[in-house]
Design an enzyme around this catalytic site. Structure first.
Site, PDB file in Angstrom:
ATOM      1  N   HIS A  59    -101.334 -61.636 -82.058  1.00  0.00           N
ATOM      2  CA  HIS A  59    -101.617 -61.672 -83.464  1.00  0.00           C
ATOM      3  C   HIS A  59    -102.202 -60.557 -84.383  1.00  0.00           C
ATOM      4  O   HIS A  59    -103.057 -60.946 -85.259  1.00  0.00           O
ATOM      5  CB  HIS A  59    -102.739 -62.949 -83.196  1.00  0.00           C
ATOM      6  N   ASN A  75    -141.260 -51.465 -47.519  1.00  0.00           N
ATOM      7  CA  ASN A  75    -140.265 -51.440 -48.405  1.00  0.00           C
ATOM      8  C   ASN A  75    -139.402 -52.572 -48.096  1.00  0.00           C
ATOM      9  O   ASN A  75    -138.988 -52.799 -46.847  1.00  0.00           O
ATOM     10  CB  ASN A  75    -139.550 -50.195 -48.501  1.00  0.00           C
ATOM     11  N   GLY A  76    -139.049 -53.496 -49.101  1.00  0.00           N
ATOM     12  CA  GLY A  76    -138.277 -54.825 -48.683  1.00  0.00           C
ATOM     13  C   GLY A  76    -138.657 -56.009 -49.146  1.00  0.00           C
ATOM     14  O   GLY A  76    -139.449 -55.970 -49.931  1.00  0.00           O
ATOM     15  N   ARG A  82    -137.023 -44.318 -56.644  1.00  0.00           N
ATOM     16  CA  ARG A  82    -136.770 -45.685 -55.963  1.00  0.00           C
ATOM     17  C   ARG A  82    -137.864 -46.763 -56.545  1.00  0.00           C
ATOM     18  O   ARG A  82    -137.721 -48.071 -56.279  1.00  0.00           O
ATOM     19  CB  ARG A  82    -137.230 -45.642 -54.406  1.00  0.00           C
ATOM     20  N   GLU A 110    -118.646 -45.648 -72.913  1.00  0.00           N
ATOM     21  CA  GLU A 110    -119.955 -45.292 -72.914  1.00  0.00           C
ATOM     22  C   GLU A 110    -120.179 -43.847 -72.128  1.00  0.00           C
ATOM     23  O   GLU A 110    -121.017 -42.987 -72.349  1.00  0.00           O
ATOM     24  CB  GLU A 110    -121.087 -46.110 -72.576  1.00  0.00           C
ATOM     25  N   LYS A 140    -117.657 -49.869 -70.170  1.00  0.00           N
ATOM     26  CA  LYS A 140    -118.080 -48.650 -69.283  1.00  0.00           C
ATOM     27  C   LYS A 140    -117.217 -47.208 -69.340  1.00  0.00           C
ATOM     28  O   LYS A 140    -117.893 -46.368 -69.535  1.00  0.00           O
ATOM     29  CB  LYS A 140    -117.793 -49.024 -67.700  1.00  0.00           C
ATOM     30  N   CYS A 149    -138.873 -49.855 -52.616  1.00  0.00           N
ATOM     31  CA  CYS A 149    -139.784 -48.925 -53.010  1.00  0.00           C
ATOM     32  C   CYS A 149    -139.654 -47.747 -52.141  1.00  0.00           C
ATOM     33  O   CYS A 149    -138.378 -47.463 -51.516  1.00  0.00           O
ATOM     34  CB  CYS A 149    -141.125 -49.699 -52.279  1.00  0.00           C
ATOM     35  N   GLU A 176    -116.447 -55.878 -69.965  1.00  0.00           N
ATOM     36  CA  GLU A 176    -117.239 -54.636 -69.306  1.00  0.00           C
ATOM     37  C   GLU A 176    -116.597 -53.609 -69.023  1.00  0.00           C
ATOM     38  O   GLU A 176    -117.332 -52.529 -68.752  1.00  0.00           O
ATOM     39  CB  GLU A 176    -117.952 -55.456 -67.992  1.00  0.00           C
ATOM     40  N   TRP A 223    -141.565 -50.530 -56.214  1.00  0.00           N
ATOM     41  CA  TRP A 223    -140.786 -51.327 -57.207  1.00  0.00           C
ATOM     42  C   TRP A 223    -141.122 -52.582 -57.061  1.00  0.00           C
ATOM     43  O   TRP A 223    -140.758 -53.364 -56.121  1.00  0.00           O
ATOM     44  CB  TRP A 223    -139.376 -50.866 -56.920  1.00  0.00           C
ATOM     45  N   LYS A 274    -131.318 -45.632 -71.455  1.00  0.00           N
ATOM     46  CA  LYS A 274    -131.096 -46.730 -70.653  1.00  0.00           C
ATOM     47  C   LYS A 274    -131.783 -47.978 -70.964  1.00  0.00           C
ATOM     48  O   LYS A 274    -131.148 -49.014 -70.770  1.00  0.00           O
ATOM     49  CB  LYS A 274    -131.916 -46.268 -69.219  1.00  0.00           C
TER      50      LYS A 274
END
Ligand code: AGP
Length: 607
Positions: free
Chosen positions: A503, A100-101, A27, A487, A484, A2, A480, A74, A602
């Site tokens: 093959h 925050n936490g 945040r 994209e 990356k 947050c 992955e 958040w 996103k």
């Protein structure tokens, strides 16, 4: 993650608090709120959603108080809602807190306070702080805060205001960032410099275990025992935009560097020496005994995390696992019933195909566990059980810290299922937990090698086609790595099971198609090296990734990136780091829009 802010001075607080929150909105944007002291009353205004809603709520006729605190949320504990929005008060509205936490032991503290007659308004961990202050107050605010700090466990940056102390803010930090802004007769406290840069460039950067008492006369810094601390004034040179990215050029690079903290946060309160604790998933042995199959369903990067999850759950919990792309799963009439556990993985928790797959699985009677990063997201609300990844908001389209925390989620789920089923001896679980606790520091070690990767990337930037190869879990990470690169740099990259190249695809290998070879899986290491030799024989330039100590790799490739040693099942969390950095630096070298690559969003909320 947050954003918090506080102000005391001669100016009207609310515009300064709202302006600070605007800068902190990256945040978290689930809800926002402010509290000021007006005529000896704490006046709280809060609203759900983006900050504009709070501005509308405040309107133009707001309190002219010159002391206040603010928060942009958040959500972690308690979904986004009006009651869960900060600031939070105690029963008598004497104390108001922003935080925050994560307060790890908030449930037991809440039970203790309820027994003492306290009434709670929200589902949050934070509200416990306000009631603890009420319970511990014995005449001085600093003393009450110190007693609270002795009682709570977890990560926190908090600011407290008491109705009867109109000229004082008290704040403290442990494992969450906090700065104090030094103005001329006015003082600020905030999660980071962005929030106060418009008012001062002189700040104290608080360290863990420090608390501050801020009055109109100045700022005093103490440790949690009350011993004074001397602080150096830091003169900020950044501009506001750069500050939002924490001084990084792009959100993607910032989020790559946030992974040690995200990984630490995601294991908070979930690891004991020999045991994984997943309060969010309560599968009994009887229920698990009914489960004869697991599906992991997701899209994109989340699907790649699922590929790793398959091996971990099969290897540790001895349950057969199928990994499905959500857009295929939902139309494939999958063999799912009430003996099936379906795990859906989604950073945003809003991806349309993944959501539809979740609903399809539920309609067929499956038990659905979600691994997601957004509290209050649709996936988190519709799944039976949820494992939240505590990565914080991920702004860049290319997913990085969400992926590594999803991998951690797979490790936690695999261990949890093995624990309930008793398929792994305690010593083995303890061994894995010990290795997992080392991962955040090992990721930091790799991040400290960024400059080496940057150099490599510059020579790689002119490539148009490339291949990533690996076996077993390395293959999953190769998937992955190639996504990356694709994209954000628009280079055509394919990932291949190393043993599959001969093959057919080997026909594409020439000196113009560099290969990135991952070789961390000890049981197939030699096999992978021989596949490397196959592509070398076709003149491909090869970059190898392997554990420190695997010197034989160096003889077979053009360039080696060494990763710290860990157990093979955990290596994907480390191996992907250099691949994220490589993609990032190649994208920058090619002048691409790193954070907002073309044609992508996103969160894909359409089919
Ligand atoms: C990854 O970098 C991409 N942004 C994309 O593949 C993403 O992983 C996919 O759209 C799934 O998103 P989710 O995790 O929010 O469901």
């Amino acid at each position: 993650m947050c954003g918090i802010v506080g102000y005391i001075g001669k100016r009207v607080a609310i515009p300064i608090l709202v302006d600070g929150l605007k800068k902190l909105e990256y945040r978290g944007y689930d809800s926002a709120g402010v509290a000021v002291l007006d005529c000896e009353k704490i006046v709280v205004s809060k609203s759900v959603g983006k900050l504009v809603a709070l501005e509308e709520e405040l309107g133009q006729s707001y309190s002219q108080s010159c002391i206040g605190i603010g928060h942009t949320r958040w959500a972690t504990h308690g979904r986004p809602s009006q009651v869960n929005a900060h600031p939070h008060c105690d029963c008598k509205q004497d104390f108001v807190v922003v935080h925050n936490g994560i307060i790890e032991n908030y449930l037991e503290l809440k039970d203790m306070l309820i027994e003492k007659g306290h009434k709670f308004a929200s589902e949050t961990d934070t509200e416990v702080l306000a009631h603890l202050l009420e319970a511990y107050y014995e005449g001085d605010l600093e003393g009450a805060v110190r007693n609270v700090l002795k009682t709570i466990r977890g990560s926190y940056a908090m600011v407290v205001l008491r109705r009867q102390d109109p000229n004082k803010l008290v704040a403290a930090r442990k494992d969450s960032p906090m700065v104090v802004g030094l103005g001329d007769g006015e003082f600020f406290v905030a999660s980071d410099i962005t929030a106060i840069l418009n008012y001062t460039r002189k700040v104290y950067i608080l360290d863990d275990g420090e608390m501050v008492v801020i009055t109109e006369d100045g700022v005093k810094v103490f440790d949690f025992e009350g011993n004074p601390r001397a602080k150096e004034v830091y003169d900020v040179k950044w501009d506001a935009v750069a500050a939002e990215k924490g001084g990084y050029e792009h959100f993607m690079l910032k989020e790559i560097h946030e992974q040690p903290k995200a990984l630490k946060d995601t294991m908070l309160g979930r690891l004991e020496d020999e045991k994984v604790v997943l309060q969010e998933v309560d599968l009994t042995l009887e229920e698990l005994a009914q489960i004869n199959k697991v599906y992991i369903v997701a899209c994109g990067t989340a699907w790649h995390a699922g590929l790793v999850g398959k091996t971990l759950i099969e290897r540790w919990a001895h349950l057969p696992v199928e990994v499905d792309i959500a857009s295929e799963f939902r139309y494939r009439s999958p063999l799912v019933d009430d003996h099936t556990l379906v795990v859906v993985v989604s950073q945003s928790g809003e991806t349309a195909d993944t959501l539809a797959a979740l609903r399809e699985a539920k309609n067929r009677g499956a038990r659905v566990v979600a691994v997601t990063n957004v509290v209050g997201s649709t996936v988190s609300r519709e799944a039976h059980d949820v494992i939240f990844t505590w990565a914080g908001p991920e702004i860049a389209v290319a997913s990085t810290k969400a992926y590594t925390t999803q991998l951690e989620g797979m490790v936690l789920l695999g261990l949890y299922l093995s624990q309930v089923k008793g398929t792994l001896p305690k010593e083995r679980i303890a061994e894995i937990i010990t290795a997992l606790r080392k991962i955040p520091a090992q990721v930091q070690e790799l991040l400290d090698q960024s400059s080496l990767i940057k150099e490599l990337a510059e020579s790689f930037a002119k490539v148009e086609n490339t291949f990533f190869i690996g076996r077993s879990l390395d293959w999953a990470v190769a998937m992955e790595g190639s996504l990356k690169l694709k994209e954000i740099s628009y280079i055509h990259a394919e990932a291949y099971a190393a043993g599959e190249l001969k093959h057919g695809t080997l026909a594409l290998i020439t000196e113009a198609t560099p290969v990135i070879a991952l070789a961390t899986q000890r049981d197939v290491y030699e096999k992978t090296i021989s596949n490397v030799k196959e592509v070398k024989a076709r003149d491909a330039k090869v970059i190898g990734l392997t554990y420190k100590g695997n010197t034989s790799m160096a003889k077979s490739v053009d360039h080696v990136i060494y990763i710290p040693e860990t157990m093979d099942e955990l290596s994907p969390i480390l191996t992907v780091i250099p691949l994220q950095l490589l993609s990032y630096y190649v994208s920058v070298a090619r002048g691409c829009d790193v954070d907002k690559p073309r044609n992508l969003a996103k969160s894909v909320t359409v089919e």
